[in-house]
Design an enzyme around this catalytic site. Structure first.
Site, PDB file in Angstrom:
ATOM      1  N   SER A 156       0.872  -1.173   0.000  1.00 37.12           N
ATOM      2  CA  SER A 156       0.000   0.000   0.000  1.00 37.12           C
ATOM      3  C   SER A 156       0.904   1.216   0.000  1.00 37.12           C
ATOM      4  CB  SER A 156      -0.881  -0.003   1.257  1.00 37.12           C
ATOM      5  OG  SER A 156      -1.434   1.283   1.501  1.00 37.12           O
ATOM      6  N   TYR A 170      -1.720  -1.216  10.638  1.00 39.89           N
ATOM      7  CA  TYR A 170      -1.772  -1.419   9.192  1.00 39.89           C
ATOM      8  C   TYR A 170      -0.560  -0.802   8.507  1.00 39.89           C
ATOM      9  CZ  TYR A 170      -3.323  -1.144   4.348  1.00 39.89           C
ATOM     10  OH  TYR A 170      -3.387  -1.242   2.975  1.00 39.89           O
TER      11      TYR A 170
END
Length: 277
Positions: A156, A170
């Protein structure tokens, strides 16, 4: 016990030339979002599919769609948060000619670290880091033995920033993915290996991620189809760090030149927008 299913090729419904296969592409998290988009893109390019996820019904629907168009599909259900199922998955594919591995499974969560659910965070670490690491290493060794192959770890844009308050776990997991990939890519280059390893670092993508992570993106998202197609083009050029969209490239560059403490505060403000705080 994992269920698996080879779905037949419906040769009478497709032209002969569309049956020719370039080998298998294996995709984790294939039942939706970016994983499903990768399956479509590679199937159109002539690859047979190994589809991996927890949701068997969705995988079967996807497999049936592509077998009707001449592709062979192997459905493997697996919960990658569990070590035993990661090992069993690799045992199932160790003798198959996997040419491409899309290491895509993962999820996120948003909220104050004091308030987020610990069990969800631990499961996130198991999927985003442990399973990703295990499957990458095992598949890399398998591809080295066969003398070729490509691995794309899906991270990401979060993995390009120093930290992400309010999505702390995350961001940390995706930093692990980008760091590991970059390191291994250099090792393979110095070894003159024929195996390619890269990492996909997209910004917001319009998938089920939002619902699982309890967020609403504060900036425009891209479609899974665009994300997958862009990534494949860059994989073919053996690009190591793949960042779709110029806006995310600019933000990633800014994060490297500004003081990290400032970038972290800016990131915190962006995460708060996702929860309307």
């Amino acid at each position: 016990r994992r269920e698996q299913l080879f779905l037949p090729i419906y040769q009478h419904k497709v032209r002969k030339e569309s049956i020719m296969s370039k080998g298998f592409v294996m995709i984790t998290g294939a039942s939706s979002g970016i994983g499903k988009a990768f399956a479509a893109q590679f199937a159109k390019k002539g690859y047979d599919l190994i589809l991996v996820a927890r949701r068997k019904e969705r995988l079967q629907e996807l497999a049936e769609e592509w077998t009707k168009k001449g592709r062979k599909c192997l459905v493997l259900t697996a919960d990658l948060a569990k070590k035993k199922e990661c090992r069993k998955l690799m045992e199932d594919v160790e003798k198959l000619p996997v040419k491409v591995f899309i290491n895509n499974a993962g999820f996120g969560d948003c909220g104050s670290f004091l308030e987020t659910d610990l069990s969800k965070e631990v499961e996130m670490i198991h999927v985003n880091i442990r399973a990703m690491h295990f499957l990458m290493k095992q598949m890399l060794c398998q591809m080295e033995k066969q003398g070729e192959g490509s691995i794309l770890n899906v991270a990401s844009s979060a993995g390009l920033f120093p930290a992400g308050p309010y999505m702390a776990t995350y961001y940390a997991t995706k930093s692990y993915v980008t760091s590991l990939t970059r390191a291994v890519a250099l090792e393979l280059k110095e070894k003159k290996s024929n195996v390619y390893v890269g990492v996909l670092c997209p910004g917001p993508v319009d998938t089920e991620f939002n619902k699982v992570a309890n967020v609403e993106f504060a900036i425009p998202s891209i479609t899974p189809t665009y994300c997958a197609a862009y990534a494949i083009r860059k994989m073919e050029k053996r690009k190591i760090v793949i960042v779709p969209k110029n806006k995310m490239k600019v933000l990633a560059f800014i994060s490297r030149v500004l003081p990290q403490s400032l970038v972290i505060r800016m990131t915190a403000r962006q995460q708060k927008k996702k929860r309307n705080w």
